[in-house]
Design a protein around this motif. Structure first.
Motif, PDB file in Angstrom:
ATOM      1  N   ILE A  10       0.859  -1.180   0.000  1.00  0.00           N
ATOM      2  CA  ILE A  10       0.000   0.000   0.000  1.00  0.00           C
ATOM      3  C   ILE A  10       0.890   1.223   0.000  1.00  0.00           C
ATOM      4  O   ILE A  10       1.799   1.351   0.826  1.00  0.00           O
ATOM      5  CB  ILE A  10      -0.922   0.028   1.233  1.00  0.00           C
ATOM      6  CG1 ILE A  10      -1.831  -1.204   1.270  1.00  0.00           C
ATOM      7  CG2 ILE A  10      -1.740   1.315   1.267  1.00  0.00           C
ATOM      8  CD1 ILE A  10      -2.846  -1.269   0.152  1.00  0.00           C
ATOM      9  N   ARG A  11       0.608   2.160  -0.918  1.00  0.00           N
ATOM     10  CA  ARG A  11       1.435   3.366  -1.049  1.00  0.00           C
ATOM     11  C   ARG A  11       0.522   4.593  -0.935  1.00  0.00           C
ATOM     12  O   ARG A  11      -0.423   4.746  -1.711  1.00  0.00           O
ATOM     13  CB  ARG A  11       2.184   3.352  -2.382  1.00  0.00           C
ATOM     14  CG  ARG A  11       3.205   2.214  -2.462  1.00  0.00           C
ATOM     15  CD  ARG A  11       3.802   2.054  -3.860  1.00  0.00           C
ATOM     16  NE  ARG A  11       2.790   1.642  -4.833  1.00  0.00           N
ATOM     17  CZ  ARG A  11       2.395   0.369  -5.005  1.00  0.00           C
ATOM     18  NH1 ARG A  11       2.910  -0.597  -4.258  1.00  0.00           N
ATOM     19  NH2 ARG A  11       1.484   0.074  -5.912  1.00  0.00           N
ATOM     20  N   ILE A  12       0.846   5.445   0.038  1.00  0.00           N
ATOM     21  CA  ILE A  12       0.045   6.630   0.334  1.00  0.00           C
ATOM     22  C   ILE A  12       0.846   7.874  -0.022  1.00  0.00           C
ATOM     23  O   ILE A  12       2.000   8.023   0.388  1.00  0.00           O
ATOM     24  CB  ILE A  12      -0.346   6.686   1.834  1.00  0.00           C
ATOM     25  CG1 ILE A  12      -1.033   5.386   2.273  1.00  0.00           C
ATOM     26  CG2 ILE A  12      -1.217   7.907   2.116  1.00  0.00           C
ATOM     27  CD1 ILE A  12      -2.329   5.099   1.568  1.00  0.00           C
ATOM     28  N   GLY A  13       0.237   8.792  -0.767  1.00  0.00           N
ATOM     29  CA  GLY A  13       0.876  10.058  -1.114  1.00  0.00           C
ATOM     30  C   GLY A  13       0.435  11.172  -0.184  1.00  0.00           C
ATOM     31  O   GLY A  13      -0.647  11.116   0.415  1.00  0.00           O
ATOM     32  N   VAL A  14       1.282  12.191  -0.059  1.00  0.00           N
ATOM     33  CA  VAL A  14       0.971  13.362   0.763  1.00  0.00           C
ATOM     34  C   VAL A  14       1.348  14.618  -0.007  1.00  0.00           C
ATOM     35  O   VAL A  14       2.470  14.731  -0.512  1.00  0.00           O
ATOM     36  CB  VAL A  14       1.741  13.353   2.106  1.00  0.00           C
ATOM     37  CG1 VAL A  14       1.299  14.546   2.964  1.00  0.00           C
ATOM     38  CG2 VAL A  14       1.540  12.061   2.860  1.00  0.00           C
ATOM     39  N   LEU A  15       0.431  15.574  -0.078  1.00  0.00           N
ATOM     40  CA  LEU A  15       0.693  16.905  -0.627  1.00  0.00           C
ATOM     41  C   LEU A  15       0.951  17.838   0.544  1.00  0.00           C
ATOM     42  O   LEU A  15       0.097  17.989   1.417  1.00  0.00           O
ATOM     43  CB  LEU A  15      -0.514  17.389  -1.442  1.00  0.00           C
ATOM     44  CG  LEU A  15      -0.868  16.562  -2.672  1.00  0.00           C
ATOM     45  CD1 LEU A  15      -2.276  16.908  -3.166  1.00  0.00           C
ATOM     46  CD2 LEU A  15       0.149  16.774  -3.782  1.00  0.00           C
ATOM     47  N   THR A  16       2.124  18.479   0.577  1.00  0.00           N
ATOM     48  CA  THR A  16       2.504  19.230   1.766  1.00  0.00           C
ATOM     49  C   THR A  16       3.197  20.536   1.405  1.00  0.00           C
ATOM     50  O   THR A  16       3.842  20.625   0.351  1.00  0.00           O
ATOM     51  CB  THR A  16       3.436  18.362   2.648  1.00  0.00           C
ATOM     52  OG1 THR A  16       3.707  19.026   3.876  1.00  0.00           O
ATOM     53  CG2 THR A  16       4.741  18.053   1.946  1.00  0.00           C
ATOM     54  N   PRO A  17       3.071  21.583   2.244  1.00  0.00           N
ATOM     55  CA  PRO A  17       3.819  22.822   2.008  1.00  0.00           C
ATOM     56  C   PRO A  17       5.318  22.545   1.939  1.00  0.00           C
ATOM     57  O   PRO A  17       5.827  21.629   2.599  1.00  0.00           O
ATOM     58  CB  PRO A  17       3.466  23.690   3.220  1.00  0.00           C
ATOM     59  CG  PRO A  17       2.163  23.159   3.702  1.00  0.00           C
ATOM     60  CD  PRO A  17       2.192  21.691   3.430  1.00  0.00           C
ATOM     61  N   HIS A  18       6.023  23.358   1.177  1.00  0.00           N
ATOM     62  CA  HIS A  18       7.388  22.994   0.793  1.00  0.00           C
ATOM     63  C   HIS A  18       8.361  22.891   1.955  1.00  0.00           C
ATOM     64  O   HIS A  18       9.320  22.129   1.884  1.00  0.00           O
ATOM     65  CB  HIS A  18       7.916  23.979  -0.258  1.00  0.00           C
ATOM     66  CG  HIS A  18       8.148  25.378   0.234  1.00  0.00           C
ATOM     67  ND1 HIS A  18       7.152  26.325   0.257  1.00  0.00           N
ATOM     68  CD2 HIS A  18       9.256  25.990   0.711  1.00  0.00           C
ATOM     69  CE1 HIS A  18       7.637  27.465   0.730  1.00  0.00           C
ATOM     70  NE2 HIS A  18       8.904  27.290   1.024  1.00  0.00           N
ATOM     71  N   ALA A  19       8.167  23.623   3.041  1.00  0.00           N
ATOM     72  CA  ALA A  19       9.118  23.592   4.157  1.00  0.00           C
ATOM     73  C   ALA A  19       8.645  22.725   5.317  1.00  0.00           C
ATOM     74  O   ALA A  19       9.291  22.698   6.360  1.00  0.00           O
ATOM     75  CB  ALA A  19       9.400  25.014   4.646  1.00  0.00           C
ATOM     76  N   ASP A  20       7.545  22.035   5.137  1.00  0.00           N
ATOM     77  CA  ASP A  20       6.955  21.245   6.223  1.00  0.00           C
ATOM     78  C   ASP A  20       7.281  19.769   6.012  1.00  0.00           C
ATOM     79  O   ASP A  20       7.085  19.238   4.920  1.00  0.00           O
ATOM     80  CB  ASP A  20       5.444  21.455   6.244  1.00  0.00           C
ATOM     81  CG  ASP A  20       4.780  20.857   7.464  1.00  0.00           C
ATOM     82  OD1 ASP A  20       5.490  20.258   8.291  1.00  0.00           O
ATOM     83  OD2 ASP A  20       3.543  20.997   7.586  1.00  0.00           O
ATOM     84  N   VAL A  21       7.764  19.116   7.061  1.00  0.00           N
ATOM     85  CA  VAL A  21       8.076  17.689   6.963  1.00  0.00           C
ATOM     86  C   VAL A  21       7.163  16.834   7.833  1.00  0.00           C
ATOM     87  O   VAL A  21       7.257  15.608   7.809  1.00  0.00           O
ATOM     88  CB  VAL A  21       9.543  17.412   7.372  1.00  0.00           C
ATOM     89  CG1 VAL A  21      10.503  18.169   6.469  1.00  0.00           C
ATOM     90  CG2 VAL A  21       9.797  17.761   8.840  1.00  0.00           C
TER      91      VAL A  21
END
Length: 269
Positions: A10-21
């Motif tokens: 299972i592979r989950i993607g995340v869209l995130t602000p550029h400086a946030d980890v």
């Protein structure tokens, strides 16, 4: 004979602000073997060079983050990978734009992901609260949310039929001169635990800790044991719903009662 190579069922993607980890880090912490996390970064106008951010984030860059084309293009590129679900890791735009806009954002992004489902954290929180039978909610915001943004969060959940019996930004260390990375790292689990424990009123049936950049999943188990009610966080509910949409039935232990409702989640979305 062969060593593990990181391949996941299972592979989950995340869209995130550029400086946030933190969204991808918390997803990774919750994920058992066989589930992998894959992030795409999106420019966020609330950051200055080095990830420096104002003491509280302003509405305008937050609202713009959900506008096309950058997030749409990032979703399309991320969906080129063989993913099973994609989470949008940005609670604050939901607060600013509202629940109706969340539904439009989900529909818009899914047109670009070519059938890969997209999870919006606040909408996932609503699904989780309904599945848990919760009506009265305590809302905790990150220290970099303004009082007005926190109130926008109150109005978001009120619009979905919930009574918010407490709300407010957490009064935790948040140095405005530091990068978002350092501000996130400055928040220790023990401090968040004590803040939520102290601020949750008896009549709250559950707690929602907003902010995908807030270090929070590590305190869920301890808070649920102490307060004897469900504790939800932005990354936890997004991951929970992403797993449900991906068809995963992998057990998730230690990150909240909500993971006992995976089957119900799949039916609700």
């Amino acid at each position: 004979m062969w060593q593990p190579d990181g391949w996941a069922r299972i592979r989950i993607g995340v869209l995130t602000p550029h400086a946030d980890v933190w969204a991808e880090a918390e997803f990774g912490a919750m994920a058992p073997d066989g589930i992998s996390i894959h992030a795409a970064r999106i420019p966020f106008g609330g950051y200055r060079p080095g990830g420096i951010m104002d003491r509280t984030i302003a509405d305008d860059p937050v609202r713009a983050f959900a506008d096309p084309p950058l997030v749409d293009d990032a979703a399309e590129l991320l969906a080129s990978a063989p993913l099973h679900a994609i989470a949008y890791g940005f609670t604050s735009s939901s607060y600013v734009r509202g629940a109706a806009d969340d539904a439009k954002l989900k529909e818009r992004l899914e047109r670009r992901t070519r059938g890969i489902p997209v999870v919006i954290p606040c909408a996932a929180a609503v699904t989780a609260l309904i599945a848990l039978g919760v009506r009265r909610l305590a809302l905790i915001s990150p220290p970099w949310f303004s009082a007005e943004m926190d109130q926008q969060g109150v109005r978001y959940f009120q619009s979905q039929g919930f009574e918010v019996v407490h709300s407010g930004p957490a009064g935790l260390p948040s140095d405005p001169r530091a990068s978002i990375r350092d501000r996130q790292q400055a928040i220790q689990p023990s401090e968040l635990y004590e803040w939520v424990r102290a601020k949750t009123p008896e009549n709250a049936e559950a707690v929602f800790i907003g902010g995908n950049g807030l270090r929070a999943v590590g305190v869920i188990k301890a808070l649920e044991e102490n307060l004897d009610r469900p504790i939800l966080t932005a990354n936890q509910v997004a991951f929970w719903q992403a797993l449900a949409l991906s068809g995963s039935r992998e057990p998730i232990v230690g990150y909240g009662r909500i993971f006992g409702l995976q089957v119900a989640a799949a039916k609700c979305v």
